[in-house]
Design a protein around this motif. Structure first.
Motif, PDB file in Angstrom:
ATOM      1  N   GLN A  93      73.949   8.907  20.957  1.00 10.90           N
ATOM      2  CA  GLN A  93      74.253   9.346  22.324  1.00 10.90           C
ATOM      3  C   GLN A  93      73.909  10.824  22.448  1.00 10.90           C
ATOM      4  N   ARG A  94      73.880  11.301  23.673  1.00  8.99           N
ATOM      5  CA  ARG A  94      73.685  12.732  23.928  1.00  8.99           C
ATOM      6  C   ARG A  94      74.452  13.060  25.201  1.00  8.99           C
TER       7      ARG A  94
ATOM      8  N   PHE B  48      66.526  14.395  23.251  1.00  5.79           N
ATOM      9  CA  PHE B  48      67.195  15.680  23.490  1.00  5.79           C
ATOM     10  C   PHE B  48      68.482  15.538  24.290  1.00  5.79           C
ATOM     11  N   GLY B  49      69.340  16.566  24.167  1.00  7.96           N
ATOM     12  CA  GLY B  49      70.596  16.596  24.915  1.00  7.96           C
ATOM     13  C   GLY B  49      70.954  18.035  25.248  1.00  7.96           C
TER      14      GLY B  49
ATOM     15  N   GLN C 239      75.782  12.273  17.615  1.00  6.97           N
ATOM     16  CA  GLN C 239      76.634  12.504  18.792  1.00  6.97           C
ATOM     17  C   GLN C 239      75.959  13.338  19.871  1.00  6.97           C
ATOM     18  N   HIS C 240      75.156  14.331  19.459  1.00  7.46           N
ATOM     19  CA  HIS C 240      74.631  15.322  20.411  1.00  7.46           C
ATOM     20  C   HIS C 240      73.148  15.166  20.710  1.00  7.46           C
ATOM     21  N   GLY C 241      72.394  14.383  19.916  1.00  4.79           N
ATOM     22  CA  GLY C 241      70.941  14.406  20.014  1.00  4.79           C
ATOM     23  C   GLY C 241      70.440  15.774  19.589  1.00  4.79           C
TER      24      GLY C 241
ATOM     25  N   ALA D 115      68.411  25.111  20.478  1.00  5.58           N
ATOM     26  CA  ALA D 115      69.118  26.276  19.912  1.00  5.58           C
ATOM     27  C   ALA D 115      70.629  26.084  19.838  1.00  5.58           C
ATOM     28  N   ALA D 116      71.153  25.081  20.552  1.00 10.57           N
ATOM     29  CA  ALA D 116      72.609  24.858  20.525  1.00 10.57           C
ATOM     30  C   ALA D 116      73.034  23.991  19.353  1.00 10.57           C
ATOM     31  N   SER D 117      72.084  23.365  18.663  1.00 13.07           N
ATOM     32  CA  SER D 117      72.487  22.314  17.710  1.00 13.07           C
ATOM     33  C   SER D 117      73.227  22.872  16.499  1.00 13.07           C
TER      34      SER D 117
END
Ligand code: UT7
Length: 323
Positions: free
Chosen positions: A42-43, A158-159, A277-279, A283-285
């Motif tokens: 999911q994202r 992407f997410g 969980q986030h895809g 830069a946020a990963s």
């Protein structure tokens, strides 16, 4: 010797979750393909009123609260993003305003998926150079807004989201037992531009454009580039893979994460994985993964933490720090 020590961490995610199943009704894909090829389940997708700056500010507030500080205590804000709210002013300045402060200074760093690693390395130099004492380092993105939602080869990957840390100048002994950043290694090579880029921009098309990627080509380079820069970090410090408590990689693809960890000899139980969980939140990963593993008690004070990323440009880099 001055060290840049992590004093707090935080994260923020949009309200809406987009599952692989939902994507099946949007493009010709399947939950099975996405999970097998990427590990993503999911994202999160930004909705109305949620932007890179709003998510970044929420993550920053969480990091400040975790550090027991207020925005007044910060003298520099660096935001790593490739999806700014506006072409200018910088998202970091927008976040500064949302935090209600006018002192100090703020700017963005643009190194796509390596942005957070670049931003941490930059913050470390400002701290050790004496120009800042406390720095909010934020990775914030809304890649959903630059995706071509008819292109199954990219839109499933992407997410959106944001993560932040507070780095603080603290006195260290100059040895490897010090808390804080021990080394940063950054690289780039612009000859790979066509493999991962956005087909628009203010100075070319006058439009924002959409993300384009030759996934297989990026994949081919990823593990080698990531492990090279990590080995440089080991050489610079004398630290070895066996000393690392946590590998917190950029979350692009579970197969890239597994391949890199295996090549380095870092066992899976020491690798923080949130891509399911986030895809891929660019830069946020890394700060999202850091906040996840620090909040659930995996990453503890004194642990040796290795960050790495590789992305558009190409850019790549690693940071070795003691939490
Ligand atoms: O964060 C910045 C860095 N970015 C990355 O690290 C991404 C790096 N690349 C990757 O993660 C992988 O290359 C992908 C996940 C993008 C693709 O995985 P792959 O194993 O390299 O697949 P592929 O591109 O070789 O495609 C295999 C097949 C193709 O069909 P054919 O040509 O074999 O008939 C694709 O058309 O899978 C097809 N395909 C899909 N099928 C179902 C591509 N996208 C999809 C999809 N659903 N969403």
């Amino acid at each position: 010797m001055i060290r840049s020590v992590v004093r707090g961490f935080g994260a923020a995610l949009p309200k809406r979750v987009l599952s692989n199943r939902e994507l099946e009704s949007m493009v010709e894909t399947s939950d099975e393909w996405i999970v097998q090829r990427t590990g993503i389940r999911q994202r999160y997708i930004a909705g109305e009123g949620e932007t890179t700056a709003s998510l970044g500010a929420d993550a920053a507030r969480a990091a400040l609260a975790n550090a027991g500080l207020s925005a007044e205590d910060v003298d520099l804000i660096i935001c790593a993003t490739s999806t700014p709210d506006n072409t200018f002013p910088a998202t970091a300045v927008n976040i500064q305003n949302r935090l209600g402060i006018t002192h100090g200074f703020a700017f963005d760093v643009q190194a796509v998926c390596s942005g957070f690693v670049y931003a941490v390395a930059t913050a470390d130099l400002y701290i050790r150079g004496g120009m800042a004492k406390r720095v909010l380092v934020i990775g914030a993105e809304t890649f959903s807004r630059i995706l071509d939602w008819t292109d199954r080869t990219t839109c499933v990957l992407f997410g959106d989201g944001a993560g932040a840390i507070v780095l603080e100048a603290q006195e260290g002994q100059g040895g490897l037992a010090d808390r804080g950043i021990l080394t940063s290694q950054l690289r780039s090579d612009g000859s790979h531009k066509e493999k991962l880029y956005v087909d628009g921009g203010p100075s070319t098309t006058g439009t924002v454009g959409h993300l384009r990627m030759e996934g297989r080509e990026v994949f081919k380079h990823a593990v080698g580039m990531i492990t090279d820069v990590i080995e440089q970090s080991f050489e610079a410090t004398g630290i070895s893979a066996a000393d690392v408590d946590w590998l917190v990689p950029h979350q692009a693809n579970k197969r890239i994460i597994d391949g890199s960890a295996k090549k380095l000899g870092i066992p899976p139980e020491k690798v923080v994985v949130t891509v399911d969980q986030h895809g891929n939140t660019s830069a946020a990963s890394i700060p999202l993964a850091l906040a996840t593993a620090a909040a659930d008690g995996r990453i503890k004070r004194g642990d040796l933490v290795l960050l790495e990323a590789m992305g558009g440009g190409f850019t790549w880099g690693a940071v070795l720090l003691r939490w």
